[in-house]
Enzyme design. Structure first.
Site, mmCIF file in Angstrom:
data_model
loop_
_atom_site.group_PDB
_atom_site.id
_atom_site.type_symbol
_atom_site.label_atom_id
_atom_site.label_comp_id
_atom_site.label_asym_id
_atom_site.label_seq_id
_atom_site.Cartn_x
_atom_site.Cartn_y
_atom_site.Cartn_z
ATOM 1 C CG ASP A 20 -7.466 2.856 1.853
ATOM 2 O OD1 ASP A 20 -8.330 2.369 1.074
ATOM 3 O OD2 ASP A 20 -7.603 3.969 2.379
ATOM 4 C CE LYS A 40 -1.862 2.206 3.431
ATOM 5 N NZ LYS A 40 -2.579 2.559 4.674
#
Ligand code: SF4
Length: 229
Positions: A155, A137
């Site tokens: 996310d 991420k």
């Protein structure tokens, strides 16, 4: 190839094209609704974005933005961070939570960058995810925002909305990323992350989405949604 990836759009047949076309229509509506979607973390260069993103784990962007001005004034780059006093670093980022682990990872990452990359942040995904405390991420945020590379950020908002929209059935972030990267064209990856994050904050909330005022309500399967407003 894992089953989770296959499950979204199957082999590259007409079915894949239809799924992609439908997803692009939904994405266009979301882009229109959240035209202002952007990375909310304040930063001046790739290093500062990398640090801000590491700090944003389990913390709001607003809180990170309150902390980083003093942090970057004291440690503006990897070289300064690598030799900073660890206790001082911890105090500077304390309010972001998990501050000991974050300070340790940020300084360890700074040392790797100084020792192996001349203090610069690499842009390759494989190099980024080898840095201490940097997952896919964070790596994709840096690639997409700081370097203009295609980066599909997954996310908590992207994970939830991609599932509700029926774009994935996976739960593991890496598999969700793979599903989204197969479903959407490369040039849409970075933008998709920004738009879904804003959509998640404003409308497709957890645990109860505001479906009655959602621009994609007519074409959303609402996978897994049991209650909505
Ligand atoms: S219709 Fe509801 S579940 Fe689907 S994207 Fe909109 S808010 Fe989320």
């Amino acid at each position: 190839m894992d089953k989770a990836v296959k499950s979204v759009d199957g082999p590259r047949t007409r079915g894949h094209g239809a799924a992609r076309g439908k997803a692009l229509e939904v994405l266009a509506l979301l882009e229109q609704a959240h035209a202002d979607a952007h990375c909310a973390l304040h930063h001046g260069d790739p290093w500062q974005l990398l640090v801000a993103t590491m700090l944003s784990a389990q913390c709001t962007d607003e809180r990170v933005n309150q902390v980083t001005p003093a942090l970057f004034a004291r440690c503006p780059d990897a070289a300064a961070t690598a030799v900073a006093d660890l206790g001082e670093l911890e105090e500077l980022i304390r309010s972001t939570g998990f501050f000991r682990a974050k300070a340790r990872n940020i300084q360890a990452t700074a040392k790797v960058l100084v020792n192996e990359y001349g203090g610069a942040v690499p842009r390759e995904l494989a190099a980024l995810v080898r840095l201490p405390g940097v997952g896919r991420k964070t790596a994709n945020v840096v690639r997409g925002v700081a370097f203009g590379e295609a980066g599909m950020v997954v996310d908590t908002h992207v994970k939830r909305i991609a599932f509700r929209l029926g774009w994935t059935r996976a739960e593991d972030p890496a598999r969700i990323e793979a599903d989204l990267c197969r479903l959407l064209p490369r040039e849409k990856w970075t933008r998709t992350g920004h738009v879904l994050i804003f959509h998640g904050r404003r409308i497709c909330k957890a645990p109860t989405p505001l479906c009655s005022c959602c621009p994609v309500s007519p074409c959303c399967p609402r996978q897994g949604v049991t209650r909505s407003h």
